[in-house]
Structures are given as C-alpha cells and as structure tokens.
Design a protein around this motif. Structure first.
Motif, PDB file in Angstrom:
ATOM      1  N   LYS A  92     -11.642  51.543   4.374  1.00 13.54           N
ATOM      2  CA  LYS A  92     -10.568  50.466   4.429  1.00 13.54           C
ATOM      3  C   LYS A  92      -9.452  51.818   5.407  1.00 13.54           C
ATOM      4  O   LYS A  92      -8.614  51.109   5.338  1.00 13.54           O
ATOM      5  N   PHE A  93      -9.028  52.581   5.023  1.00 18.88           N
ATOM      6  CA  PHE A  93      -8.049  53.295   5.656  1.00 18.88           C
ATOM      7  C   PHE A  93      -8.198  52.887   7.086  1.00 18.88           C
ATOM      8  O   PHE A  93      -6.994  52.656   7.232  1.00 18.88           O
ATOM      9  N   TYR A  94      -9.005  53.305   7.596  1.00 19.07           N
ATOM     10  CA  TYR A  94      -9.218  52.434   9.050  1.00 19.07           C
ATOM     11  C   TYR A  94      -8.778  50.669   9.295  1.00 19.07           C
ATOM     12  O   TYR A  94      -8.104  50.843  10.852  1.00 19.07           O
ATOM     13  N   LEU A  95      -8.029  50.128   8.163  1.00 20.64           N
ATOM     14  CA  LEU A  95      -7.721  48.664   8.533  1.00 20.64           C
ATOM     15  C   LEU A  95      -6.501  49.039   8.441  1.00 20.64           C
ATOM     16  O   LEU A  95      -5.202  48.299   9.037  1.00 20.64           O
ATOM     17  N   GLY A  96      -5.863  49.955   8.889  1.00 22.68           N
ATOM     18  CA  GLY A  96      -4.082  50.652   9.544  1.00 22.68           C
ATOM     19  C   GLY A  96      -4.385  50.249  10.283  1.00 22.68           C
ATOM     20  O   GLY A  96      -3.104  50.570  11.070  1.00 22.68           O
ATOM     21  N   ALA A  97      -5.208  50.087  11.487  1.00 25.36           N
ATOM     22  CA  ALA A  97      -5.229  50.473  12.697  1.00 25.36           C
ATOM     23  C   ALA A  97      -4.682  48.901  12.695  1.00 25.36           C
ATOM     24  O   ALA A  97      -3.706  48.792  13.914  1.00 25.36           O
ATOM     25  N   GLY A  98      -3.967  47.620  11.780  1.00 23.68           N
ATOM     26  CA  GLY A  98      -3.753  46.534  12.458  1.00 23.68           C
ATOM     27  C   GLY A  98      -1.949  46.786  12.435  1.00 23.68           C
ATOM     28  O   GLY A  98      -1.378  46.494  13.341  1.00 23.68           O
ATOM     29  N   MET A  99      -2.051  47.819  12.085  1.00 15.35           N
ATOM     30  CA  MET A  99      -0.449  48.316  12.768  1.00 15.35           C
ATOM     31  C   MET A  99       0.105  48.723  13.969  1.00 15.35           C
ATOM     32  O   MET A  99       1.268  48.655  14.360  1.00 15.35           O
ATOM     33  N   LEU A 100      -0.693  49.621  14.160  1.00 15.35           N
ATOM     34  CA  LEU A 100      -1.150  50.127  15.868  1.00 15.35           C
ATOM     35  C   LEU A 100      -1.154  48.584  16.747  1.00 15.35           C
ATOM     36  O   LEU A 100      -0.444  48.377  18.158  1.00 15.35           O
ATOM     37  N   GLY A 101      -1.647  47.166  16.198  1.00 14.33           N
ATOM     38  CA  GLY A 101      -2.236  46.265  17.090  1.00 14.33           C
ATOM     39  C   GLY A 101      -0.523  45.873  16.734  1.00 14.33           C
ATOM     40  O   GLY A 101      -0.190  45.274  17.504  1.00 14.33           O
ATOM     41  N   VAL A 102       0.255  45.692  15.597  1.00 12.73           N
ATOM     42  CA  VAL A 102       1.537  45.221  15.402  1.00 12.73           C
ATOM     43  C   VAL A 102       2.332  45.837  16.596  1.00 12.73           C
ATOM     44  O   VAL A 102       3.207  45.243  17.045  1.00 12.73           O
ATOM     45  N   TYR A 103       2.311  47.215  16.202  1.00 18.67           N
ATOM     46  CA  TYR A 103       3.221  48.214  17.670  1.00 18.67           C
ATOM     47  C   TYR A 103       3.348  47.590  19.302  1.00 18.67           C
ATOM     48  O   TYR A 103       4.209  47.381  19.321  1.00 18.67           O
ATOM     49  N   VAL A 104       2.094  47.672  19.428  1.00 18.01           N
ATOM     50  CA  VAL A 104       1.849  47.472  20.419  1.00 18.01           C
ATOM     51  C   VAL A 104       1.379  45.513  21.769  1.00 18.01           C
ATOM     52  O   VAL A 104       2.570  45.798  22.320  1.00 18.01           O
ATOM     53  N   SER A 172      -6.603  41.276  16.354  1.00 22.72           N
ATOM     54  CA  SER A 172      -5.450  40.360  15.696  1.00 22.72           C
ATOM     55  C   SER A 172      -4.646  40.298  15.393  1.00 22.72           C
ATOM     56  O   SER A 172      -3.630  39.342  15.961  1.00 22.72           O
ATOM     57  N   MET A 173      -3.648  41.389  14.976  1.00 29.80           N
ATOM     58  CA  MET A 173      -2.232  41.853  15.095  1.00 29.80           C
ATOM     59  C   MET A 173      -2.064  41.902  15.966  1.00 29.80           C
ATOM     60  O   MET A 173      -0.395  41.468  16.555  1.00 29.80           O
ATOM     61  N   PHE A 174      -2.532  42.345  17.320  1.00 27.03           N
ATOM     62  CA  PHE A 174      -1.994  42.510  18.863  1.00 27.03           C
ATOM     63  C   PHE A 174      -1.688  41.332  19.325  1.00 27.03           C
ATOM     64  O   PHE A 174      -0.742  41.075  20.146  1.00 27.03           O
TER      65      PHE A 174
END
Length: 225
Positions: A92-104, A172-174
């Motif tokens: 679950k910790f790595y779901l934070g990769a979504g934040m990086l997707g938002v940023y990129v 998905s966030m990207f």
C-alpha cells in the motif's frame, strides 16, 4: 490539513512548473521531501522484514477466521507474502506512486500542451460533461490492466510492487492530470472560451477573485508569470 495550510505555496509551485528550468523540476524541496519519504519507507521495510516475526496470536486469528482456506497445508499458506502484515502494508505504501503520476502529468500539461491556461475547460453542458466523463473513463480503463494480469498471490513479490502497485496508480494519475484536458480540448469536449493570459491571472481565478492574500506575494507571482 497541510493542503489548507500550504495551499498557496503548493499552487505557486504548481504554476511555476511551466517556466522552471528542467533540472529544477526534479531538484526542488517538494521532490526532495518525496524522495526522502520513499527512501525512509523502503529502509524501514527492509529493516523490518529482517527482524519481524509474525505473532502467534495473529496466526491463530488467521486460522480461526480463514480456516477453510488453509486446506491441509498450513506451511504453504503462511509462506504466502500476502499473509505477512508488514509486506501487505508495504504494498500500500507504493500507492504513493500516484502522486508522482500527478506531478509528471502536471509538467506535461503545462510545458508540452499548455492547456492549464484554459481555466474553465470543464465548465460545459451536462451532455458534454457526461460524454467527456464516459470517454475519459473508457480511455483510463486499459491503464488498470496490470491489476488483472498480475496475480499478487502468484507473481514474484517485486513484480507485484512495481508492476501492480506502482505503475497502475502512476499511469492512471498521469493520464488524468497530463492528458485528460488536452484530449478533451482536441475532441471539442471542453470549454476553450476563456484562456488566462498570465499565471497571475490564474492565481486570481483560483482564489475566486480575492487577491488580498496573494497580493502580499505579488512579486513572487510576477516572477512566475
């Protein structure tokens, strides 16, 4: 809560993406904090897995609540990493990769497509909004395929972490923050009547016209725009 406390800082940073030098997109306080959190999380996990032992009470609860799943081989059952609470938490910790997707995605939106200047792009009729929502949902579905293809009970642990837990939220966030607005505009499903001229105008728009607080940092806003 921090979004309310640091709202203006976040938004000024967001607006600065269009004009930042390339190396400053990655070498800045926000990215530094993000990377440090990731490093700390991985370090804690690696340390924990070398010292952590599943409590007997936890095993007993699993047997009591999921006994029908154990069949006749408890050892194989407990070897499944999904039954290790530490490993499950780390996934679950790595779901934070979504934040990086938002940023990129925000970087692409501003620096490549420059569609962030269309401040009222989603102010459309109910029918056009519904069509945009349905289309974006359909286009986003293929990005969720790893959730179906990668069985976390059978796939190698790190394949699950990178392929399922990281890439899925990142892509998905990207898509949502980097491509959605551009696609909507290209297909005529967005409102393009209003386009901000400067980032200072964007600040005013996002603050509902109340510039009392923002005017305090007017010089910073001008430097951005």
């Amino acid at each position: 809560m921090q979004c309310f406390i640091f709202y203006q800082d976040y938004f000024l940073f967001y607006l600065s993406l269009a004009n930042k030098k390339t190396h400053r997109l990655w070498l800045n306080p926000f990215m530094l904090c993000f990377v440090l959190i990731i490093i700390a999380g991985v370090a804690v996990h690696l340390h924990t897995v070398t010292t952590f032992e599943v409590p007997d009470l936890w095993r007993q609860n699993i047997v009591a609540n999921c006994g029908r799943l154990l069949k006749s081989n408890q050892e194989e059952f407990f070897k499944d990493y999904t039954l290790d609470p530490e490993s499950a938490n780390f996934e679950k910790f790595y779901l934070g990769a979504g934040m990086l997707g938002v940023y990129v995605g925000a970087i692409i939106d501003q620096r490549v497509f420059k569609t962030h200047l269309y401040t009222e792009w989603n102010d459309t009729s109910i029918w056009k909004s519904a069509a945009r929502y349905i289309l974006m949902t359909i286009l986003n579905v293929p990005l969720l395929v790893p959730l179906l293809l990668i069985d976390k009970k059978r796939a190698p642990y790190w394949v699950t972490i990178f392929g399922r837990q990281m890439m899925t939220p990142f892509m998905s966030m990207f898509f949502i923050f980097g491509l959605q607005r551009w696609i909507s505009i290209k297909l005529g499903l967005a409102n393009t009547e209003h386009k901000a001229i400067t980032h200072y105008e964007l600040l005013k728009y996002m603050n509902d016209g109340d510039m009392r607080e923002i005017d305090i940092q007017k010089e910073e806003a001008k430097a951005i725009g």
